[in-house]
Write a protein that holds these residues in place. Structure first.
Motif, PDB file in Angstrom:
ATOM      1  N   LEU A  52       0.808  -1.230   0.000  1.00  0.00           N
ATOM      2  CA  LEU A  52       0.000   0.000   0.000  1.00  0.00           C
ATOM      3  C   LEU A  52       0.833   1.267   0.000  1.00  0.00           C
ATOM      4  O   LEU A  52       0.286   2.369   0.062  1.00  0.00           O
ATOM      5  CB  LEU A  52      -0.905   0.010   1.252  1.00  0.00           C
ATOM      6  N   GLU A  92     -15.302  -7.748  -8.557  1.00  0.00           N
ATOM      7  CA  GLU A  92     -16.241  -6.812  -7.918  1.00  0.00           C
ATOM      8  C   GLU A  92     -17.086  -6.186  -9.015  1.00  0.00           C
ATOM      9  O   GLU A  92     -16.651  -5.311  -9.727  1.00  0.00           O
ATOM     10  CB  GLU A  92     -15.469  -5.728  -7.160  1.00  0.00           C
ATOM     11  N   PHE A 137     -22.017   0.707  -3.714  1.00  0.00           N
ATOM     12  CA  PHE A 137     -21.490  -0.656  -3.675  1.00  0.00           C
ATOM     13  C   PHE A 137     -21.010  -0.979  -2.255  1.00  0.00           C
ATOM     14  O   PHE A 137     -20.370  -0.162  -1.600  1.00  0.00           O
ATOM     15  CB  PHE A 137     -20.335  -0.797  -4.665  1.00  0.00           C
ATOM     16  N   VAL A 175     -18.910  -3.427   0.430  1.00  0.00           N
ATOM     17  CA  VAL A 175     -17.873  -4.440   0.589  1.00  0.00           C
ATOM     18  C   VAL A 175     -17.994  -5.002   2.001  1.00  0.00           C
ATOM     19  O   VAL A 175     -17.821  -4.280   2.979  1.00  0.00           O
ATOM     20  CB  VAL A 175     -16.457  -3.836   0.413  1.00  0.00           C
ATOM     21  N   LYS A 206      -9.580  -1.345  -1.708  1.00  0.00           N
ATOM     22  CA  LYS A 206      -8.797  -0.817  -2.821  1.00  0.00           C
ATOM     23  C   LYS A 206      -9.350  -1.353  -4.150  1.00  0.00           C
ATOM     24  O   LYS A 206      -9.552  -0.607  -5.111  1.00  0.00           O
ATOM     25  CB  LYS A 206      -7.336  -1.253  -2.638  1.00  0.00           C
ATOM     26  N   ARG A 207      -9.624  -2.665  -4.153  1.00  0.00           N
ATOM     27  CA  ARG A 207     -10.118  -3.300  -5.371  1.00  0.00           C
ATOM     28  C   ARG A 207     -11.503  -2.753  -5.745  1.00  0.00           C
ATOM     29  O   ARG A 207     -11.791  -2.477  -6.904  1.00  0.00           O
ATOM     30  CB  ARG A 207     -10.175  -4.817  -5.169  1.00  0.00           C
ATOM     31  N   SER A 220     -13.226  -0.289  -9.322  1.00  0.00           N
ATOM     32  CA  SER A 220     -14.379  -0.416 -10.217  1.00  0.00           C
ATOM     33  C   SER A 220     -15.517   0.536  -9.815  1.00  0.00           C
ATOM     34  O   SER A 220     -16.440   0.737 -10.590  1.00  0.00           O
ATOM     35  CB  SER A 220     -14.858  -1.871 -10.252  1.00  0.00           C
ATOM     36  N   HIS A 221     -15.461   1.091  -8.607  1.00  0.00           N
ATOM     37  CA  HIS A 221     -16.494   2.031  -8.165  1.00  0.00           C
ATOM     38  C   HIS A 221     -15.824   3.293  -7.628  1.00  0.00           C
ATOM     39  O   HIS A 221     -15.860   3.558  -6.416  1.00  0.00           O
ATOM     40  CB  HIS A 221     -17.375   1.402  -7.078  1.00  0.00           C
TER      41      HIS A 221
END
Lengths: 356, 68
Positions: A224, A355, B2, B4, B19-20, B24-25
């Motif tokens: 990170l 995702e 969204f 998580v 982070k992932r 995408s969002h």
């Protein structure tokens, strides 16, 4: 502003750990071993006669103190939360091999930092291996590695490991004849009981508050680019270095270092195994003790893995011998097998989740 | 938004999942955690990425809202 508070906390905790390590060494702990979670758990395994290596048997009050310090402060701060069930047996195995790797190098990541601060350059080789292992672990984490979710458990399950440590403390104080104690070697060298215990409690409490972790610091940088957590390790190094210079214990070099071996390949690979397995476990051995104190029974199982790993390491004579040049063929095999098993665990628990 | 679900996961997984999800969002996500360590780490990560993060606690679980 919250971030800078975190950093200050980590630096204070690191400083206290570094200073405590020097104090413990001055009062009798082996050189560059104010703390060594791996060595101390190994000594405790010997003390309860799970192995019979006569030079490394002592019921280390530092470990008991660290667990109880974390337990008490997390209870006070409402952070004591019994939980577990995230691949416990896999964690046991990883804990087992963390110990094999650490005893090949002759030290946990915390002692690696303390050895560096004492001028032991073998620890630098270990550090390179440790970073390499963490980098491999990070590769799998970024590919979705997970040991699965932990779930709430009842209070009795959560307090079990702290209670075991109370039992150890009672045995040490009231029934020492039950335990084995080294008369020579590193196990015979220790600071006074109450001092060790008190320092353990303070370090356990501070480590709980600040989440200090040797593996996590490097992991966060690689994964990170976050340099917060590593500040703790850096401060341990700085304060212990100054302490060693002041007390005249600093000695730069590879040879003649206290409780160390000079085989570069196996120092590197031993710590690579520790780094890899620690990242998969979510923390170095110190952090596992702290989380176990918070009621995390997955960490308690990991500590048990460390314990059993230490017993195997000595019963089967797998460890890096301080008087010889590194591990024998069985010890080398154990490290290689550990690395392979850790890689297999990492591979089969990694999946990229889409995702959408 | 969204969501998580990082309950029961230990660090660094909640941060990595966040982070992932933000990839995408990019407009923002909601992250659920049940421990103070991921709460701190996810919040710190969100700030480092230039997002605002606010959290609400309920029964030992936190709902972190991350947006620009």
């Amino acid at each position: 502003m919250k971030v800078s508070k975190e950093k200050i906390g980590l630096m204070v905790a690191g400083g206290v750990v570094g200073l405590s390590a020097i104090i413990l060494t001055v009062f009798g702990n082996p050189k560059n071993m104010g703390f060594c979670i791996a060595c101390f758990i190994r000594d405790m395994a010997g003390s309860v006669k799970m192995h019979s290596a006569g030079v490394v048997q002592y019921m280390r009050p530092e470990i008991i103190g660290i667990v109880l310090g974390s337990f008490l402060i997390s209870l006070c701060k409402g952070e004591f939360k019994p939980r577990g069930g995230s691949s416990p047996f896999i964690r046991f195995i990883l804990g087992f091999f963390v110990m094999i790797g650490a005893l090949t190098f002759l030290g946990c990541p915390l002692r690696m930092v303390l050895r560096l601060a004492g001028g032991d350059l073998n620890a630098l080789v270990g550090l390179f291996g440790f970073i390499a292992g963490i980098a491999v672990g990070c590769f799998f984490i970024s590919r979705g590695f997970s040991l699965g979710r932990a779930y709430k458990e009842n209070k009795i399950e959560g307090v079990a490991l702290p209670v075991v440590n109370v039992v150890f403390l009672v045995a040490l104080i009231a029934f020492p004849s039950l335990l084995a104690f080294s008369e020579t070697g590193p196990g015979s060298m220790h600071a006074p009981l109450l001092l060790s215990l008190l320092i353990g409690v303070i370090v356990g409490a501070l480590a709980q508050r600040t989440r200090i972790c040797m593996a996590g610091g490097i992991r966060d940088i690689i994964l990170l680019n976050d340099w917060t957590l590593v500040l703790g390790s850096v401060m341990i190094f700085v304060v212990a270095l100054v302490g060693n210079l002041v007390t005249g214990s600093f000695k730069l070099g590879f040879t003649g270092q206290p409780v160390a071996q000079t085989n570069h390949v196996w120092n590197f690979l031993g710590m690579l195994l520790v780094g890899l397995a620690s990242v998969l476990l979510g923390g170095c051995p110190l952090r596992q003790l702290i989380m176990a104190g918070e009621g995390n029974t997955d960490s308690a199982i990991t500590v048990l893995g460390l314990f059993v790993g230490a017993a195997f390491a000595h019963n089967f004579k797998l460890v890096g011998n301080a008087t010889e040049n590194g591990p024998n063929v069985w010890g080398k095999s154990a490290v290689i097998i550990g690395i392979v098993i850790a890689l297999l665990i990492a591979f089969f628990n990694s999946k990229i989740k889409e995702e959408k | 938004m969204f969501e998580v679900d990082c309950r029961g996961l230990s660090c660094p997984e909640p941060v990595i999942n966040t982070k992932r999800a933000l990839k995408s969002h990019a407009e923002g996500v909601i992250v659920l955690v049940d421990n103070r360590v991921p709460l701190e780490n996810v919040t710190r990560f969100a700030h480092a990425m230039g997002y605002n993060a606010t959290s609400v606690e309920k029964d030992g679980e936190w709902k972190i809202t991350i947006k620009k």
